[in-house]
Design a protein around this motif. Structure first.
Motif, short mmCIF file in Angstrom:
data_model
loop_
_atom_site.label_atom_id
_atom_site.label_comp_id
_atom_site.label_asym_id
_atom_site.label_seq_id
_atom_site.Cartn_x
_atom_site.Cartn_y
_atom_site.Cartn_z
N LEU A 129 0.67 -1.24 0.17
CA LEU A 129 0.03 0.06 0.02
C LEU A 129 0.93 1.33 -0.08
O LEU A 129 0.67 2.13 -0.66
CB LEU A 129 -0.85 0.05 1.37
CG LEU A 129 -2.05 -0.97 1.15
CD1 LEU A 129 -3.03 -0.91 2.53
CD2 LEU A 129 -2.98 -0.70 0.11
N LYS A 130 1.91 1.38 0.86
CA LYS A 130 2.81 2.47 0.66
C LYS A 130 3.45 2.61 -0.57
O LYS A 130 3.63 3.83 -0.99
CB LYS A 130 3.88 2.30 1.90
CG LYS A 130 3.50 2.32 3.16
CD LYS A 130 4.51 2.57 4.35
CE LYS A 130 3.86 2.74 5.57
NZ LYS A 130 4.90 2.59 6.78
N GLU A 131 3.74 1.48 -1.10
CA GLU A 131 4.28 1.61 -2.63
C GLU A 131 3.44 2.11 -3.72
O GLU A 131 3.66 3.24 -4.30
CB GLU A 131 4.88 0.28 -3.21
CG GLU A 131 5.81 0.24 -4.51
CD GLU A 131 6.00 -1.26 -5.01
OE1 GLU A 131 5.79 -1.60 -6.04
OE2 GLU A 131 6.55 -2.06 -3.77
N LEU A 132 2.27 1.77 -3.41
CA LEU A 132 0.98 2.18 -4.31
C LEU A 132 0.84 3.91 -4.17
O LEU A 132 0.73 4.49 -4.96
CB LEU A 132 -0.27 1.56 -4.01
CG LEU A 132 -0.46 0.09 -4.60
CD1 LEU A 132 -1.56 -0.72 -4.31
CD2 LEU A 132 -0.12 0.21 -6.15
N GLN A 133 1.04 4.19 -2.89
CA GLN A 133 0.61 5.61 -2.43
C GLN A 133 2.15 6.42 -3.02
O GLN A 133 1.59 7.72 -3.41
CB GLN A 133 0.76 5.51 -0.90
CG GLN A 133 0.49 7.12 -0.55
CD GLN A 133 0.37 7.19 1.08
OE1 GLN A 133 0.87 6.25 1.65
NE2 GLN A 133 -0.22 8.32 1.72
N ALA A 134 3.07 5.71 -2.98
CA ALA A 134 4.13 6.77 -3.42
C ALA A 134 4.02 6.59 -5.13
O ALA A 134 4.16 7.93 -5.79
CB ALA A 134 5.42 5.83 -3.40
N GLN A 135 3.31 5.67 -5.76
CA GLN A 135 3.14 5.80 -7.18
C GLN A 135 2.17 6.74 -7.49
O GLN A 135 2.14 7.37 -8.51
CB GLN A 135 3.01 4.33 -7.59
CG GLN A 135 4.03 3.33 -7.57
CD GLN A 135 3.73 1.82 -8.02
OE1 GLN A 135 2.44 1.69 -8.42
NE2 GLN A 135 4.62 1.09 -8.29
N MET A 136 1.01 6.69 -6.57
CA MET A 136 0.07 7.70 -6.90
C MET A 136 0.27 9.12 -6.76
O MET A 136 0.08 10.04 -7.44
CB MET A 136 -1.07 7.28 -5.95
CG MET A 136 -2.06 6.06 -6.32
SD MET A 136 -3.31 5.53 -5.24
CE MET A 136 -4.19 6.81 -5.43
N THR A 137 1.31 9.21 -5.76
CA THR A 137 1.80 10.68 -5.47
C THR A 137 2.74 11.18 -6.54
O THR A 137 2.42 12.40 -7.10
CB THR A 137 2.50 10.68 -4.17
OG1 THR A 137 1.82 10.23 -2.99
CG2 THR A 137 3.13 12.21 -3.68
N LYS A 138 3.44 10.43 -7.22
CA LYS A 138 4.22 10.45 -8.22
C LYS A 138 3.55 10.75 -9.41
O LYS A 138 3.64 11.86 -10.18
CB LYS A 138 5.45 9.32 -8.77
CG LYS A 138 6.22 9.79 -9.69
CD LYS A 138 7.27 8.62 -10.04
CE LYS A 138 8.03 8.75 -11.23
NZ LYS A 138 8.72 7.47 -11.66
#
Length: 168
Positions: A83-92
């Motif tokens: 989920l943290k990885e997905l959040q980072a991708q979404m933020t990017k």
């Protein structure tokens, strides 16, 4: 749960140690070497053996629960990492989108700023507010003023109010 499991495990281990100590202190009275064991001693030893088996079962159960909890924690930690990885991708991706949007608005500002005020006013009147307000907000006031002057009064008033509300 871990604390409760540890307490139960400690109690079970303590009871096993007591039973083993009692067994060592008195010897195995139910064994073939000692045929003088009284029925009460045999009952106590059989009760202790039964209790030892129960404690061994509890120990195995606690170990299984501990392993199950550890596996569950690992799965939860893995999900959190995903989920943290997905959040980072979404933020990017959102950052990229915002940058592209700013580039588009800057391009529109440049285009409308270079047009004649009357032509820009005609287009501004027909534009959707989602496009119009960001473009008008980024225009210099000396370029926007002649465009507003060439717009119909109601449209110019509406745009002015939206620009003012955006600043507050």
């Amino acid at each position: 749960l871990k604390t409760s499991g540890l307490v139960h495990e400690a109690q079970a281990a303590e009871e096993v140690k007591k039973a083993e100590a009692a067994h060592e202190a008195h010897g195995d009275l139910a064994g073939p070497e000692d045929t003088n064991a009284s029925p009460a001693e045999v009952d106590i030893l059989s009760t202790l053996a039964k209790r030892r088996n129960e404690l061994d079962g509890r120990t195995r159960d606690l170990e299984m629960r501990t392993n199950l909890l550890a596996a569950t924690e690992k799965r939860v930690d893995d999900k959190i990492a995903q989920l943290k990885e997905l959040q980072a991708q979404m933020t990017k991706l959102l950052s990229q989108r915002d940058t592209e949007q700013q580039t588009q608005v800057a391009s529109l500002v440049k285009t409308y700023s270079s047009m004649k005020p009357k032509n820009a006013a005609d287009i501004f009147t027909a534009l959707d507010d989602d496009v119009l307000v960001p473009v008008a907000q980024q225009m210099k006031s000396d370029v926007l003023a002649p465009i507003l002057a060439n717009m119909p009064t109601a449209a110019a008033q509406r745009l002015t109010v939206k620009l003012a509300n955006r600043l507050m």
